[in-house]
Write a protein that holds these residues in place. Sequence first.
Motif, PDB file in Angstrom:
ATOM      1  N   UNK A 161      42.601  39.776  34.267  1.00  0.00           N
ATOM      2  CA  UNK A 161      42.992  38.463  33.726  1.00  0.00           C
ATOM      3  C   UNK A 161      42.824  37.377  34.787  1.00  0.00           C
ATOM      4  N   UNK A 162      43.185  37.706  36.023  1.00  0.00           N
ATOM      5  CA  UNK A 162      43.043  36.733  37.109  1.00  0.00           C
ATOM      6  C   UNK A 162      41.573  36.374  37.317  1.00  0.00           C
ATOM      7  N   UNK A 163      40.730  37.393  37.361  1.00  0.00           N
ATOM      8  CA  UNK A 163      39.295  37.155  37.565  1.00  0.00           C
ATOM      9  C   UNK A 163      38.711  36.407  36.368  1.00  0.00           C
ATOM     10  N   UNK A 164      39.116  36.791  35.162  1.00  0.00           N
ATOM     11  CA  UNK A 164      38.651  36.079  33.965  1.00  0.00           C
ATOM     12  C   UNK A 164      39.032  34.601  34.057  1.00  0.00           C
ATOM     13  N   UNK A 165      40.241  34.308  34.488  1.00  0.00           N
ATOM     14  CA  UNK A 165      40.690  32.922  34.609  1.00  0.00           C
ATOM     15  C   UNK A 165      39.861  32.171  35.643  1.00  0.00           C
ATOM     16  N   UNK A 166      39.595  32.793  36.791  1.00  0.00           N
ATOM     17  CA  UNK A 166      38.750  32.145  37.801  1.00  0.00           C
ATOM     18  C   UNK A 166      37.361  31.837  37.249  1.00  0.00           C
ATOM     19  N   UNK A 167      36.771  32.818  36.580  1.00  0.00           N
ATOM     20  CA  UNK A 167      35.436  32.612  36.013  1.00  0.00           C
ATOM     21  C   UNK A 167      35.453  31.552  34.920  1.00  0.00           C
ATOM     22  N   UNK A 188      37.696  35.180  50.026  1.00  0.00           N
ATOM     23  CA  UNK A 188      37.305  36.590  50.029  1.00  0.00           C
ATOM     24  C   UNK A 188      38.517  37.488  50.238  1.00  0.00           C
ATOM     25  N   UNK A 189      39.334  37.193  51.224  1.00  0.00           N
ATOM     26  CA  UNK A 189      40.497  38.030  51.525  1.00  0.00           C
ATOM     27  C   UNK A 189      41.447  38.098  50.331  1.00  0.00           C
ATOM     28  N   UNK A 190      41.681  36.967  49.685  1.00  0.00           N
ATOM     29  CA  UNK A 190      42.582  36.953  48.527  1.00  0.00           C
ATOM     30  C   UNK A 190      42.003  37.747  47.356  1.00  0.00           C
ATOM     31  N   UNK A 191      40.722  37.578  47.113  1.00  0.00           N
ATOM     32  CA  UNK A 191      40.067  38.334  46.038  1.00  0.00           C
ATOM     33  C   UNK A 191      40.068  39.831  46.338  1.00  0.00           C
ATOM     34  N   UNK A 222      33.345  44.821  47.955  1.00  0.00           N
ATOM     35  CA  UNK A 222      32.071  44.561  47.272  1.00  0.00           C
ATOM     36  C   UNK A 222      32.301  43.772  45.986  1.00  0.00           C
ATOM     37  N   UNK A 223      33.354  44.129  45.252  1.00  0.00           N
ATOM     38  CA  UNK A 223      33.675  43.385  44.026  1.00  0.00           C
ATOM     39  C   UNK A 223      34.043  41.936  44.342  1.00  0.00           C
ATOM     40  N   UNK A 224      34.798  41.727  45.416  1.00  0.00           N
ATOM     41  CA  UNK A 224      35.180  40.363  45.798  1.00  0.00           C
ATOM     42  C   UNK A 224      33.940  39.536  46.115  1.00  0.00           C
ATOM     43  N   UNK A 225      33.007  40.116  46.850  1.00  0.00           N
ATOM     44  CA  UNK A 225      31.761  39.399  47.147  1.00  0.00           C
ATOM     45  C   UNK A 225      30.969  39.112  45.876  1.00  0.00           C
ATOM     46  N   UNK A 226      30.972  40.071  44.960  1.00  0.00           N
ATOM     47  CA  UNK A 226      30.276  39.867  43.694  1.00  0.00           C
ATOM     48  C   UNK A 226      30.914  38.726  42.893  1.00  0.00           C
ATOM     49  N   UNK A 227      32.230  38.715  42.822  1.00  0.00           N
ATOM     50  CA  UNK A 227      32.924  37.640  42.084  1.00  0.00           C
ATOM     51  C   UNK A 227      32.632  36.293  42.741  1.00  0.00           C
ATOM     52  N   UNK A 248      29.610  38.342  31.310  1.00  0.00           N
ATOM     53  CA  UNK A 248      28.820  39.453  31.827  1.00  0.00           C
ATOM     54  C   UNK A 248      29.332  39.845  33.219  1.00  0.00           C
ATOM     55  N   UNK A 249      29.639  38.854  34.042  1.00  0.00           N
ATOM     56  CA  UNK A 249      30.153  39.143  35.378  1.00  0.00           C
ATOM     57  C   UNK A 249      31.453  39.943  35.307  1.00  0.00           C
TER      58      UNK A 249
END
Length: 190
Positions: free
Chosen positions: A82-88, A130-133, A154-159, A185-186
């Motif tokens: 949910x957090x990543x979805x919100x950022x995106x 990066x550190x927070x992600x 790796x996921x943090x860098x991808x996001x 998609x991300x």
Amino acid sequence: MPRPREFEEDRALDAAMRAFWSAGYEATSTQDLCAATGLGRSSIYNTFHSKRDLFERALTRYMAERTDSALALLAEDRPVREKIRTLLRHTADAPDDDPLGCLVVNSMVELGPADEHVAALLRADQDRRFAALRDALAAGRAAGEIAKDKDPAALALFVMSSINGLRVMARAGADRATLESVAEVALTAI
């Protein structure tokens, strides 16, 4: 009674930030900054010393506001997806009155390769994000929300690269539906 200088500086920084965000450092003239801030040339130089000083302060303000907001979201007590979805989504659904793209990404491209001081400011901001992600994704993995074989770093860098790519696409004129489809998609990689 005149307004406190601090208020004027904050207002001028916000206006300058938007001017640099819209046109970039090199393409934003002192006259553009005067028009954006409502200040005269001498007031800009008396308060900020130079176009360069004004840019660095505006960039620092932008990074603090945007990064603090992202870090607060990542610290919330809810599932990491949910957090990543919100950022995106925030990236894809930027307010209509914001300039296109992102001042950080625009500055990375324009000044990062040639200006070590600005590059260092941008790296420090990216390191915080990066550190927070990475930490949020690691916590999500520990909670079983993310597969154990997925590397949080790796996921943090991808996001981060997905968010930056969305900002470049927005600057290039991609519409909201396109940006939202890329964000979805991300999210499947998480």
